[in-house]
Design an enzyme around this catalytic site. Structure first.
Site, PDB file in Angstrom:
ATOM      1  N   LYS A   1       0.870  -1.183   0.000  1.00  0.00           N
ATOM      2  CA  LYS A   1       0.000   0.000   0.000  1.00  0.00           C
ATOM      3  C   LYS A   1       0.899   1.223   0.000  1.00  0.00           C
ATOM      4  O   LYS A   1       2.035   1.177   0.496  1.00  0.00           O
ATOM      5  CB  LYS A   1      -0.883   0.005   1.262  1.00  0.00           C
ATOM      6  CG  LYS A   1      -2.134   0.842   1.128  1.00  0.00           C
ATOM      7  CD  LYS A   1      -3.231   0.121   0.376  1.00  0.00           C
ATOM      8  CE  LYS A   1      -4.414   1.033   0.115  1.00  0.00           C
ATOM      9  NZ  LYS A   1      -5.556   0.303  -0.443  1.00  0.00           N
TER      10      LYS A   1
ATOM     11  N   ASP B   1      -6.945   4.262  -4.704  1.00  0.00           N
ATOM     12  CA  ASP B   1      -7.612   4.105  -3.404  1.00  0.00           C
ATOM     13  C   ASP B   1      -8.229   5.481  -3.127  1.00  0.00           C
ATOM     14  O   ASP B   1      -8.450   6.260  -4.083  1.00  0.00           O
ATOM     15  CB  ASP B   1      -6.610   3.679  -2.306  1.00  0.00           C
ATOM     16  CG  ASP B   1      -7.292   3.283  -0.993  1.00  0.00           C
ATOM     17  OD1 ASP B   1      -7.888   2.205  -0.927  1.00  0.00           O
ATOM     18  OD2 ASP B   1      -7.258   4.065  -0.020  1.00  0.00           O
TER      19      ASP B   1
HETATM   20  P1  NDP Z   1     -12.805   7.722  -2.906  1.00  0.00           P
HETATM   21  O1  NDP Z   1     -11.757   8.713  -2.647  1.00  0.00           O
HETATM   22  O2  NDP Z   1     -13.307   7.528  -4.295  1.00  0.00           O
HETATM   23  O3  NDP Z   1     -14.067   8.001  -1.966  1.00  0.00           O
HETATM   24  C1  NDP Z   1     -13.952   8.039  -0.572  1.00  0.00           C
HETATM   25  C2  NDP Z   1     -15.282   8.461   0.014  1.00  0.00           C
HETATM   26  O4  NDP Z   1     -15.206   8.331   1.428  1.00  0.00           O
HETATM   27  C3  NDP Z   1     -15.630   9.902  -0.260  1.00  0.00           C
HETATM   28  O5  NDP Z   1     -17.022  10.036  -0.309  1.00  0.00           O
HETATM   29  C4  NDP Z   1     -15.041  10.610   0.958  1.00  0.00           C
HETATM   30  O6  NDP Z   1     -15.652  11.858   1.258  1.00  0.00           O
HETATM   31  C5  NDP Z   1     -15.350   9.617   2.044  1.00  0.00           C
HETATM   32  N1  NDP Z   1     -14.346   9.761   3.127  1.00  0.00           N
HETATM   33  C6  NDP Z   1     -13.007   9.661   3.022  1.00  0.00           C
HETATM   34  N2  NDP Z   1     -12.417   9.876   4.212  1.00  0.00           N
HETATM   35  C7  NDP Z   1     -13.424  10.111   5.075  1.00  0.00           C
HETATM   36  C8  NDP Z   1     -13.463  10.394   6.448  1.00  0.00           C
HETATM   37  N3  NDP Z   1     -12.350  10.478   7.177  1.00  0.00           N
HETATM   38  N4  NDP Z   1     -14.704  10.570   7.014  1.00  0.00           N
HETATM   39  C9  NDP Z   1     -15.833  10.481   6.274  1.00  0.00           C
HETATM   40  N5  NDP Z   1     -15.856  10.226   4.961  1.00  0.00           N
HETATM   41  C10 NDP Z   1     -14.667  10.033   4.374  1.00  0.00           C
HETATM   42  O7  NDP Z   1     -12.230   6.322  -2.315  1.00  0.00           O
HETATM   43  P2  NDP Z   1     -12.698   4.842  -2.633  1.00  0.00           P
HETATM   44  O8  NDP Z   1     -14.159   4.810  -2.860  1.00  0.00           O
HETATM   45  O9  NDP Z   1     -11.776   4.287  -3.652  1.00  0.00           O
HETATM   46  O10 NDP Z   1     -12.346   4.095  -1.270  1.00  0.00           O
HETATM   47  C11 NDP Z   1     -13.274   4.006  -0.183  1.00  0.00           C
HETATM   48  C12 NDP Z   1     -12.849   2.885   0.757  1.00  0.00           C
HETATM   49  O11 NDP Z   1     -12.799   1.645   0.034  1.00  0.00           O
HETATM   50  C13 NDP Z   1     -11.461   3.031   1.389  1.00  0.00           C
HETATM   51  O12 NDP Z   1     -11.474   2.439   2.666  1.00  0.00           O
HETATM   52  C14 NDP Z   1     -10.576   2.190   0.471  1.00  0.00           C
HETATM   53  O13 NDP Z   1      -9.397   1.759   1.114  1.00  0.00           O
HETATM   54  C15 NDP Z   1     -11.520   1.039   0.182  1.00  0.00           C
HETATM   55  N6  NDP Z   1     -11.220   0.254  -1.007  1.00  0.00           N
HETATM   56  C16 NDP Z   1     -11.156   0.829  -2.238  1.00  0.00           C
HETATM   57  C17 NDP Z   1     -10.907   0.065  -3.351  1.00  0.00           C
HETATM   58  C18 NDP Z   1     -10.944   0.629  -4.721  1.00  0.00           C
HETATM   59  O14 NDP Z   1     -10.912  -0.156  -5.666  1.00  0.00           O
HETATM   60  N7  NDP Z   1     -11.051   1.938  -4.907  1.00  0.00           N
HETATM   61  C19 NDP Z   1     -10.618  -1.383  -3.237  1.00  0.00           C
HETATM   62  C20 NDP Z   1     -10.807  -1.911  -1.897  1.00  0.00           C
HETATM   63  C21 NDP Z   1     -11.052  -1.100  -0.837  1.00  0.00           C
HETATM   64  P3  NDP Z   1     -14.853  13.241   0.930  1.00  0.00           P
HETATM   65  O15 NDP Z   1     -14.889  13.354  -0.556  1.00  0.00           O
HETATM   66  O16 NDP Z   1     -15.597  14.282   1.654  1.00  0.00           O
HETATM   67  O17 NDP Z   1     -13.453  13.026   1.456  1.00  0.00           O
END
Ligand code: NDP
Length: 444
Positions: free
Chosen positions: A124, A164
């Protein structure tokens, strides 16, 4: 507990890395029955070795913002374990990024990748850079500077990063462009690439779709499915977007989405048309989810999470530790029957304990969100052999992988005395594959 003393040493040796401690503790707790049956793992100090990353790289990322000011961030790549394949795992750009968070994510990735059945080690990386509010040109300059150091540590057979939080199609494009420029070689060093330059159809959809598929498999064990179920989803990024789409396609009604500012609650459901609005809002205009409530006249809960919504199923798809004990209590009181983690470790240990104690079907992220990295694995394989697959074919393979993961995890849980406990099943299945590979390869 066989691992108590080792756990204490890990906490002392990695001070302040609370998410890393949490992830290791959760895995260790599950391993007791395996360690009793296989003392060779303890004898060869596999646990001591598996919690220590192969290597971790930290570097300065310097770039110039639109005002001409010099900015300095910190970049990382934690290459955790490559016993079963080249390192694979996402890059996260978020101001909260630090070594402890990336070690927790890298550690989880090792077991998740093993669960997919594909030959991928775990890693990561990322930076404490916040893409929010930055212009495209600023994001490009940051990505170019980040890759100017990272490129020397990665490669198609060494380490293949992906996206991510904060790293989507735009960032992967800038990162790939800089890698190609520095190496003067077109090679498959990242996944999540654009379709015209080696990317895979259905990779953007894969994590969210996979999370919904895993949930369906869990429900099937109770002779149920997603049809007619009310579903609360958190986040509005990549994973949440496609979890919403797939749940809706499978007949569920999604009533919430959120971002770090608050939650929208739409009791009528986020249908295909409203979903298109979210896609434009988040991926093109890069706005806040509150605009959804203004546009469709539904409730907006500023500063609040999705978990007060009455629902049958919860899918936390935002970030780690976003669903705590009180949230779990509320969901259980409201009749939740299943929780499928789209994000990595979104539920705290206390919340997970409550779900399990109350008979809620609970899918840990390392199983339920493995569809993303599995499809990345398919993209790598495709790049190596130089063919392309249709969207239907990739989706079929993704679905089959999620069905297989569910079956293997459920079988392990049963075999080791915790039937229905997907946490134990996922940890044991992933661990045994990596640990036995480490044993085969000798002591180093
Ligand atoms: P994105 O950046 O596309 O989206 C993240 C979302 O989560 C946004 O809506 C963001 O809101 C919100 N968010 C982030 N940090 C916080 C926080 N501290 N409190 C509240 N809301 C928060 O990321 P992904 O969708 O790619 O990833 C989301 C999760 O899924 C993570 O845990 C990631 O590790 C996991 N994941 C992702 C994969 C992938 O293929 N993308 C694969 C496997 C797991 P805002 O815009 O306001 O920050």
């Amino acid at each position: 507990m066989l691992t108590k003393e080792l756990m204490e040493r890990i906490v002392a040796k990695n001070p302040g890395e609370k998410e890393f401690h949490q992830a290791v503790h959760e895995v260790f707790e599950s391993l007791e029955p395996v360690l009793k049956q296989h003392p060779e793992y303890l004898k060869a100090k596999i646990l001591d070795r598996i919690v220590e990353p192969d290597r971790q790289v930290m570097f300065r990322v310097t770039w110039v913002d639109d005002k001409g000011e010099v900015q300095v961030n910190r970049g990382y790549r934690v290459q955790f374990n490559s016993a079963i394949g080249p390192y694979k795992g996402g890059l996260r750009f978020h101001p909260s990024v630090n070594l402890g968070i990336l070690k927790f994510l890298g550690f989880e990735q090792v077991f998740k990748n093993a669960l997919t059945g594909l030959p991928m080690g775990g890693a990561k990386g990322g930076a404490d850079f916040d893409p929010k509010g930055k212009s495209d040109a600023e994001v490009m300059r940051f990505c170019q500077s980040f890759m100017s150091e990272l490129y020397r540590h990665i490669g198609p057979n060494t380490d293949v990063p992906a996206g991510d939080i904060g790293v989507g199609a735009r960032e992967i494009g800038y990162l790939f462009g800089q890698y190609r420029r520095l190496n003067n070689r077109f090679e498959a060093v990242l996944t999540g690439k654009g379709i015209n330059w080696g990317g895979s159809l259905v990779r953007p959809e894969a994590t969210g779709y996979g999370c919904a598929y895993f949930c369906e498999e869990m429900l099937r064990t109770k002779k149920q499915d997603l049809k007619g179920k009310t579903v609360a989803i958190s986040g509005s990024g990549n994973v949440a977007q496609y979890a919403v789409q797939k749940v809706t396609q499978l007949g569920g009604k999604v009533v919430t989405m959120s971002d770090s500012d608050g939650t929208v609650y739409d009791p009528d459901g986020i249908d295909a048309k409203k979903w298109e609005f979210v896609m434009d809002l988040k991926n093109v205009r890069r706005g806040r989810i509150s605009e959804y409530a203004q546009r469709f006249g539904c409730e907006y809960w500023p500063g609040e999470r999705a978990w007060k919504a009455k629902c049958d199923i919860a899918m936390p798809c935002a970030t780690q530790n976003e669903l705590e004990k009180d949230d779990a209590k509320r969901l259980i009181d409201n009749g939740v029957i299943a929780v499928s983690e789209g994000a990595n470790m979104p539920c705290t240990p206390e919340a997970v304990e409550l779900f399990l104690a109350n008979g809620v079907l609970f899918a840990p992220g390392k199983a339920a969100n493995a569809g993303g990295v599995a499809t990345s694995g398919l993209e790598m394989y495709r790049n190596h052999i130089g063919i392309s697959w249709s969207a239907e074919e990739v989706d079929r393979q993704l679905h089959q992988i999620m069905v297989n993961i569910h079956r293997n995890v459920a079988d392990s849980a049963k075999k080791y005395g915790s039937p229905g406990n997907y946490v134990v099943g996922a940890n044991i299945t992933g661990f045994v594959k990596v640990a036995s590979s480490m044993l085969d390869q000798g002591v180093f």
